[in-house]
Design a protein around this motif. Structure first.
Motif: not given
Length: 278
Positions: A67, A69, A105, A107, A142, A144, A176, A178, A211, A213
Motif C-alpha cells: 500500500v 502512500h 495499491y 493510497n 485508494l 482514505e 482504505c 483507517d 486495505a 490502516h
C-alpha cells in the motif's frame, strides 16, 4: 486460518528490495511506503533491477498487496490553482512509477477544501482523478477515510461515495479504512463494528474496501483530531482492534500499522496481532 497480511510503514530510502527484506525482518507480509518525501518534491528514479528483486521476494514469501502512500502535501482540492497543479503532477507521476510493482495499491488523503465547501472539494478531487487515471493502469487508487479535522474531505462515507460517483474509471478506485480516522470521525467501531461496516456497505460497498490502516487513537470517538496511538494503548483498545483483524469482511485485506513506533515496536505489535488472529 488463511493468510494474514500485516505490516507497517517502511522507509524507501534504500530502495525497493531493502523494504521487502525489512518487512521480512519484522515478520510482515505486506508494507506501506511513501512514494516520495512525505512533504512532496521530486522522487528518485526507480531501479528496474531493484523493483524486480522486490517482486520476486513478494512472490516467494506470499506477500499481500503493498500500500503505497501519496505525500501529505498532495491536496487535490486546494483553493490555490498552483497547489492543485502540484498535486496532480505528483499523482500522475506516482501512478506511472507504481507500474514498477504492478497490481498494488496507491493510497491518498482526498484533500482539504480550505473554505471552498465540501461540494466544491469533492468536484475538484474527482476532476483530478478523471485526468490522471488511465484505463491501462494496474494500480488501484485508494481514498482514505479521514478523521475530519479542519476542512478534510472524507470524514463521512457519503463524502467518499460522492467522489467515487463522479469518477469515470471507477474500477480503478477503492477505499482504505483507517481505524483511528473512522473512530475520530464518529464511527463507533468499538461498540458497533458490524453496524459501521453495514453502513459502509450500504453507502460505498464492501467490494471497494481494499486495505486497512490499523491504528489505535488517543482521542474519544468523534473528536475529529487524528492522533494515532500504539495498539492497545488508546481509546479504541486491543479487544476492538482484534475484532477488526478477525472480522469476516476485513480479515483478508492488508493491514498497515501507522502507530508511533520504531522497528522494534512494530515487530512487537505484529507479533501481538498474529497471536490475536483467529
Amino acid at each position: 486460518m488463511g493468510a494474514f497480511y500485516i505490516g507497517c510503514h517502511l522507509s524507501s530510502s534504500k530502495g525497493y528490495a531493502a523494504m521487502g527484506k525489512a518487512a521480512l525482518d519484522l515478520d510482515a507480509t505486506t508494507f506501506a511506503f511513501f512514494t516520495r518525501n512525505p512533504r512532496g518534491g521530486k522522487a528518485k528514479d526507480i531501479d528496474a533491477d531493484d523493483a524486480a528483486q522486490l517482486r520476486n521476494l513478494m512472490k516467494e514469501h506470499a506477500f499481500g498487496p503493498i500500500v503505497a502512500h501519496a505525500p501529505y502535501t498532495m491536496n487535490a482540492c486546494a483553493a490555490k490553482e498552483n497547489l492543485r497543479t502540484f498535486a496532480e503532477s505528483m499523482m500522475a507521476d506516482d501512478l506511472v512509477r507504481m507500474e514498477a510493482t504492478p497490481h498494488q495499491y496507491y493510497n491518498f488523503h482526498p484533500g482539504s477544501h480550505v473554505g471552498q465547501g465540501v461540494e466544491q472539494g469533492v468536484e475538484l478531487i474527482a476532476a483530478q482523478l478523471n485526468r490522471v487515471l488511465k484505463p491501462e493502469q494496474t494500480t488501484t487508487v485508494l481514498l482514505e477515510t479521514m478523521a475530519g479535522k479542519g476542512s478534510e474531505i472524507g470524514r463521512t462515507f457519503e463524502e467518499l461515495r460522492a467522489i467515487i460517483d463522479r469518477v469515470e474509471l471507477g474500477d480503478h478506485l477503492g477505499v482504505c479504512f483507517d481505524t483511528c480516522h473512522v473512530w475520530d470521525a464518529g464511527y463507533d467501531i468499538v461498540s458497533n463494528l458490524d453496524g459501521v461496516l453495514t453502513q459502509f456497505d450500504n453507502i460505498i460497498g464492501l467490494s471497494r474496501l481494499r486495505a486497512v490502516h490499523l491504528n489505535d487513537s488517543m482521542n474519544v470517538c468523534g473528536a475529529h483530531k487524528d492522533r494515532h496511538a500504539k495498539i492497545g494503548e488508546g481509546e479504541i483498545g486491543l479487544a476492538a482492534l482484534t475484532r477488526v483483524i478477525n472480522h469476516e469482511a476485513l480479515r483478508d485485506l492488508p493491514f498497515i500499522l501507522e502507530t508511533p513506533n520504531d522497528a522494534a515496536g512494530y515487530a512487537k505489535e505484529i507479533a501481538l496481532l498474529r497471536e490475536k488472529r483467529n
